[in-house]
Structures are given as C-alpha cells and as structure tokens.
Design a protein around this motif. Structure first.
Motif, PDB file in Angstrom:
ATOM      1  N   TRP A 102       0.860  -1.190   0.000  1.00  0.00           N
ATOM      2  CA  TRP A 102       0.000   0.000   0.000  1.00  0.00           C
ATOM      3  C   TRP A 102       0.893   1.236   0.000  1.00  0.00           C
ATOM      4  O   TRP A 102       1.195   1.810   1.025  1.00  0.00           O
ATOM      5  N   LYS A 103       1.310   1.635  -1.189  1.00  0.00           N
ATOM      6  CA  LYS A 103       2.278   2.731  -1.301  1.00  0.00           C
ATOM      7  C   LYS A 103       2.041   3.491  -2.578  1.00  0.00           C
ATOM      8  O   LYS A 103       1.378   3.025  -3.515  1.00  0.00           O
ATOM      9  N   ARG A 104       2.612   4.697  -2.624  1.00  0.00           N
ATOM     10  CA  ARG A 104       2.495   5.555  -3.806  1.00  0.00           C
ATOM     11  C   ARG A 104       3.719   6.441  -3.886  1.00  0.00           C
ATOM     12  O   ARG A 104       4.173   7.000  -2.879  1.00  0.00           O
ATOM     13  N   GLY A 105       4.291   6.560  -5.083  1.00  0.00           N
ATOM     14  CA  GLY A 105       5.465   7.398  -5.292  1.00  0.00           C
ATOM     15  C   GLY A 105       5.139   8.577  -6.200  1.00  0.00           C
ATOM     16  O   GLY A 105       4.448   8.419  -7.211  1.00  0.00           O
ATOM     17  N   TYR A 106       5.640   9.748  -5.841  1.00  0.00           N
ATOM     18  CA  TYR A 106       5.391  10.961  -6.621  1.00  0.00           C
ATOM     19  C   TYR A 106       6.707  11.634  -6.976  1.00  0.00           C
ATOM     20  O   TYR A 106       7.619  11.685  -6.145  1.00  0.00           O
ATOM     21  N   LEU A 107       6.791  12.151  -8.178  1.00  0.00           N
ATOM     22  CA  LEU A 107       7.954  12.914  -8.620  1.00  0.00           C
ATOM     23  C   LEU A 107       7.511  14.351  -8.894  1.00  0.00           C
ATOM     24  O   LEU A 107       6.640  14.599  -9.729  1.00  0.00           O
ATOM     25  N   LEU A 108       8.120  15.288  -8.182  1.00  0.00           N
ATOM     26  CA  LEU A 108       7.882  16.708  -8.420  1.00  0.00           C
ATOM     27  C   LEU A 108       9.091  17.272  -9.151  1.00  0.00           C
ATOM     28  O   LEU A 108      10.213  17.145  -8.664  1.00  0.00           O
ATOM     29  N   TYR A 109       8.871  17.868 -10.297  1.00  0.00           N
ATOM     30  CA  TYR A 109      10.008  18.405 -11.045  1.00  0.00           C
ATOM     31  C   TYR A 109       9.648  19.768 -11.643  1.00  0.00           C
ATOM     32  O   TYR A 109       8.491  20.074 -11.919  1.00  0.00           O
ATOM     33  N   GLY A 110      10.657  20.583 -11.789  1.00  0.00           N
ATOM     34  CA  GLY A 110      10.472  21.919 -12.334  1.00  0.00           C
ATOM     35  C   GLY A 110      11.560  22.847 -11.834  1.00  0.00           C
ATOM     36  O   GLY A 110      12.388  22.475 -10.996  1.00  0.00           O
ATOM     37  N   PRO A 111      11.593  24.077 -12.338  1.00  0.00           N
ATOM     38  CA  PRO A 111      12.642  25.037 -11.956  1.00  0.00           C
ATOM     39  C   PRO A 111      12.608  25.342 -10.468  1.00  0.00           C
ATOM     40  O   PRO A 111      11.577  25.164  -9.803  1.00  0.00           O
ATOM     41  N   PRO A 112      13.717  25.818  -9.907  1.00  0.00           N
ATOM     42  CA  PRO A 112      13.732  26.227  -8.497  1.00  0.00           C
ATOM     43  C   PRO A 112      12.721  27.346  -8.243  1.00  0.00           C
ATOM     44  O   PRO A 112      12.543  28.228  -9.077  1.00  0.00           O
ATOM     45  N   GLY A 113      12.067  27.297  -7.085  1.00  0.00           N
ATOM     46  CA  GLY A 113      11.143  28.361  -6.710  1.00  0.00           C
ATOM     47  C   GLY A 113       9.723  28.171  -7.195  1.00  0.00           C
ATOM     48  O   GLY A 113       8.891  29.066  -7.050  1.00  0.00           O
ATOM     49  N   THR A 114       9.408  26.997  -7.774  1.00  0.00           N
ATOM     50  CA  THR A 114       8.065  26.785  -8.320  1.00  0.00           C
ATOM     51  C   THR A 114       7.126  26.102  -7.329  1.00  0.00           C
ATOM     52  O   THR A 114       5.987  25.793  -7.681  1.00  0.00           O
ATOM     53  N   GLY A 115       7.587  25.853  -6.105  1.00  0.00           N
ATOM     54  CA  GLY A 115       6.678  25.364  -5.075  1.00  0.00           C
ATOM     55  C   GLY A 115       6.735  23.881  -4.776  1.00  0.00           C
ATOM     56  O   GLY A 115       5.804  23.329  -4.191  1.00  0.00           O
ATOM     57  N   LYS A 116       7.842  23.229  -5.114  1.00  0.00           N
ATOM     58  CA  LYS A 116       7.936  21.784  -4.864  1.00  0.00           C
ATOM     59  C   LYS A 116       7.929  21.472  -3.371  1.00  0.00           C
ATOM     60  O   LYS A 116       7.228  20.564  -2.909  1.00  0.00           O
ATOM     61  N   SER A 117       8.706  22.204  -2.599  1.00  0.00           N
ATOM     62  CA  SER A 117       8.751  21.966  -1.146  1.00  0.00           C
ATOM     63  C   SER A 117       7.405  22.277  -0.496  1.00  0.00           C
ATOM     64  O   SER A 117       6.954  21.559   0.405  1.00  0.00           O
ATOM     65  N   SER A 118       6.750  23.343  -0.949  1.00  0.00           N
ATOM     66  CA  SER A 118       5.438  23.685  -0.400  1.00  0.00           C
ATOM     67  C   SER A 118       4.411  22.621  -0.735  1.00  0.00           C
ATOM     68  O   SER A 118       3.513  22.328   0.065  1.00  0.00           O
ATOM     69  N   LEU A 119       4.531  22.014  -1.912  1.00  0.00           N
ATOM     70  CA  LEU A 119       3.603  20.949  -2.289  1.00  0.00           C
ATOM     71  C   LEU A 119       3.803  19.724  -1.410  1.00  0.00           C
ATOM     72  O   LEU A 119       2.832  19.070  -1.000  1.00  0.00           O
ATOM     73  N   ILE A 120       5.059  19.398  -1.095  1.00  0.00           N
ATOM     74  CA  ILE A 120       5.330  18.279  -0.190  1.00  0.00           C
ATOM     75  C   ILE A 120       4.682  18.527   1.164  1.00  0.00           C
ATOM     76  O   ILE A 120       4.056  17.637   1.755  1.00  0.00           O
ATOM     77  N   ALA A 121       4.798  19.760   1.653  1.00  0.00           N
ATOM     78  CA  ALA A 121       4.183  20.117   2.933  1.00  0.00           C
ATOM     79  C   ALA A 121       2.668  19.998   2.860  1.00  0.00           C
ATOM     80  O   ALA A 121       2.021  19.493   3.792  1.00  0.00           O
ATOM     81  N   SER A 122       2.090  20.436   1.772  1.00  0.00           N
ATOM     82  CA  SER A 122       0.637  20.352   1.607  1.00  0.00           C
ATOM     83  C   SER A 122       0.168  18.908   1.577  1.00  0.00           C
ATOM     84  O   SER A 122      -0.876  18.564   2.152  1.00  0.00           O
ATOM     85  N   MET A 123       0.923  18.047   0.919  1.00  0.00           N
ATOM     86  CA  MET A 123       0.561  16.626   0.856  1.00  0.00           C
ATOM     87  C   MET A 123       0.618  15.993   2.238  1.00  0.00           C
ATOM     88  O   MET A 123      -0.258  15.210   2.624  1.00  0.00           O
ATOM     89  N   ALA A 124       1.657  16.337   3.003  1.00  0.00           N
ATOM     90  CA  ALA A 124       1.797  15.775   4.352  1.00  0.00           C
ATOM     91  C   ALA A 124       0.657  16.229   5.252  1.00  0.00           C
ATOM     92  O   ALA A 124       0.091  15.430   6.003  1.00  0.00           O
ATOM     93  N   ASN A 125       0.312  17.502   5.180  1.00  0.00           N
ATOM     94  CA  ASN A 125      -0.782  18.014   6.003  1.00  0.00           C
ATOM     95  C   ASN A 125      -2.131  17.450   5.574  1.00  0.00           C
ATOM     96  O   ASN A 125      -3.007  17.219   6.401  1.00  0.00           O
ATOM     97  N   TYR A 126      -2.296  17.234   4.291  1.00  0.00           N
ATOM     98  CA  TYR A 126      -3.568  16.720   3.780  1.00  0.00           C
ATOM     99  C   TYR A 126      -3.780  15.260   4.188  1.00  0.00           C
ATOM    100  O   TYR A 126      -4.872  14.868   4.600  1.00  0.00           O
ATOM    101  N   LEU A 127      -2.727  14.454   4.072  1.00  0.00           N
ATOM    102  CA  LEU A 127      -2.840  13.028   4.377  1.00  0.00           C
ATOM    103  C   LEU A 127      -2.657  12.731   5.859  1.00  0.00           C
ATOM    104  O   LEU A 127      -3.111  11.690   6.349  1.00  0.00           O
TER     105      LEU A 127
END
Length: 353
Positions: free
Chosen positions: A145-170
C-alpha cells in the motif's frame, strides 16, 4: 472480580479511575513498573500500563463490546494527535534511522494556499484520495500500500510547499528524496543502486500507507529505472506562475480576490517566465497595501520581460555570429582546396637520359 491483567507486586499505582458501563463497575488503574530491576520505575526506564478490573459476570460483554470500542476510540485519538514526521536523507534533527534523519513536521502550507494550477491540483487530490481509500484493493492484488510521486520543475516553483501540503492533507509520514542526477564519476552519499534498493525494500516491507515524494530540478538527468511506474507513479510538473496561481498568492498575501490591476498582471504572466517565489517576494514588500504591492509586481514583471527580451536578442545574436563564423571557416576551406587544385601535381625536373 475479574482482572484483565496481573500487576507485578512491585508496580506503582499512578492513578485510579472508576466508571460504570451497562451497570458494570469498571476500575481502571494506571501503573508504572521497571521490569529490569523489578522495582519502582525511574523516569528513564519506567513502563506504564493500564490495569482493568470488573465483575466476572460482565466478562463476555466487556471483552466483546466495550474493549473493542475503547480500542477504536484510542486509535481515533492517536490519529487526531498524531505528530507527522518528515524523513530525509541526512541529519535533520535528533531522530535518526540509519542515514535518514527525521523532524516533527510543522508547516502551514495547504492545498488552499498553494499557487498551483487548479486542474493539476484536482488531479493530485483525486489521486491521493483514491490511494488512501484503497487499502483492501492493494491487499487483494498483492501490492504494498504505497504511492510514489515525482515533483520536477525550476527552483522556486513550489515543490517543497507541495510536499508540505501533501503531508498536512494526508496526515501521514512522508519520505522525501531530492534527486539531482546520477553520475558514477561523482562521489555521492547514496548511489543509484543503493537508492533503488532502498525504495524497493521500503515498498515491500511497509504495512501501512506509505508515500515517498521525489523532487528534482532536472528530470531529464534521472535514470529511467527510477522514473518507471512502481517507483515514481505520478509525475507532477511544477511550472512557472500562471494567472490562476497568482490569484491564490494575491489572496494569501493581500486577502483580495479581484483588483483593477489583475488583468495587466495576468497578461504579463503569459509573456514572462517567473516563479511563485519571486512574485511572493514582491508581495511581501508592501504593508498590506494592495495598490502598492500589485504595482510592484507589475514593475517587476516588466523588468523581467525586458531582461528576457534582451537575453533572447543576445542569444539570437550569438547564433548569428556562430553561423557567420561557420560560413567563414567553410569559405576558407573552399579557397584552400581551390588553390591546391590550380597548382596541380609538381612538374618533373629534367633528368639524365
């Protein structure tokens, strides 16, 4: 009376609570005991437990109905009070698990405050919801029971904030691994082979839901073995700021949903590549004055537009110069070949008969 557990004779009674359930008197006793020394526990070695006493006539009812209810309530309370942890390669704090360090995850970012494309946000939320509710499905098909996600894009586009949002949501623990690109000639704390073995081992051993988020600025540098489904199941491109993302930022920082300057900003965003972090920095500079803040954003975007235009012109000029030099080299080579052909083979000198 019936005792659910036998207390050691050397245990220390910390507190007692009496309750009545279906006319049955229940006595809960909180105890503390040190198994190693068989004496009263110290703060460092104490082991706490709950001791339940009730009349034996109520045994069946207590064991079949009451205790399962207590267990479910305990699980719900633990989930509510759960401290989310973020695990990352390297030392993050005082908690260590081999090369992985962990910290209590406390971040205010949520999907509502994230400057993210709304269509992409919905796709991700739907995927997370589907993953969480399919525990029995994963068990039935024989998958972890697992899921892997890849966030990619230029620096400053919100990858770290998205990780935080996912953690808070789940409200579950996350493993985060920042990926650069594997180069066997470079010294690395974690090799590609080691990372793949770690991920596969984690997938096969975890019992509860598990989410691993990989993030990188350069997806093209990652090995295909890491990108395949089963390791990175969903790829999420974090792009430059869009008009819809800007409206989220404007509400977050200025608490406004519309303004006369929005249209000009949105038109500029269609022409200029700028990250959410850059625009957020401009919004921070004002003291909640929307007019000043938005005009500052416009000035910044116009400056970026001019700079990008200059860079494009310089790039085009560089290409033209390279083309010109290439033509000159080709012409020089042609002239040299032409001179050689005109000269022809060397004439034979007069020799003796």
């Amino acid at each position: 009376m019936f005792s659910l557990t036998n207390m050691p004779s050397t245990s220390s009674v910390l507190s007692t609570y009496t309750s009545f359930v279906a006319s049955a008197m229940l006595v809960w006793t909180k105890t503390s005991f040190d198994e190693d020394t068989a004496s009263y526990a110290t703060e460092a070695s104490e082991r706490k437990s709950i001791h339940l006493t009730f009349h034996k006539e109520c045994k069946d009812k207590i064991l079949s109905t009451y205790l399962p209810y207590v267990a479910e309530r305990s699980k719900a309370i633990k989930e509510t009070n759960k401290v989310v942890k973020l695990y990352s390669l390297g030392s993050l704090g005082r908690d260590y698990d081999g090369p992985w360090g962990s910290i209590n995850f406390e971040h205010p970012s949520t999907f509502d405050t994230l400057a993210m494309d709304p269509v992409l946000r919905k796709e991700l939320l739907d995927d997370l919801d589907r993953f969480v509710r399919r525990k029995e499905f994963y068990k039935r098909v024989g998958k972890a029971w697992k899921r892997g996600y890849l966030l990619y894009g230029p620096p400053g586009t919100g990858k770290s904030s998205l990780i935080a949002s996912m953690a808070n949501y789940l409200n579950i623990e996350l493993e985060n691994r920042t990926c650069g690109g594997y180069n066997p000639l470079e010294q690395s704390q974690l090799t590609l082979s080691g990372l793949l073995n770690f991920v596969d081992g984690l997938w096969s051993s975890c019992g509860d839901e598990r989410v691993i988020v990989f993030s990188t600025n350069y997806k093209e540098k990652l090995d295909p073995a890491l990108l395949r489904p089963g390791r990175m199941d969903m790829h999420i491109h974090m792009s430059y700021l869009t008009p819809s993302g800007f409206k989220v930022l404007a509400f977050n920082y200025l608490r406004i949903r519309s303004h006369s300057l929005f249209s000009e900003i949105e038109e500029l965003l269609k022409e200029v590549e700028v990250t959410p972090a850059e625009v957020a920095e401009e919004l921070v500079k004002s003291d909640d004055d929307a007019d000043i803040a938005l005009q500052g954003v416009i000035d910044f975007l116009q400056m970026k537009k001019e700079l990008q235009s200059t860079n494009v012109e310089e790039a085009e000029a560089g290409q033209q110069e390279n083309k010109r030099q290439k033509i000159e080299v080709e012409n020089t080579e042609k002239k040299n070949r032409g001179k050689k052909n005109k000269t022809g083979p060397p004439k034979k000198g007069k020799g003796r008969p």
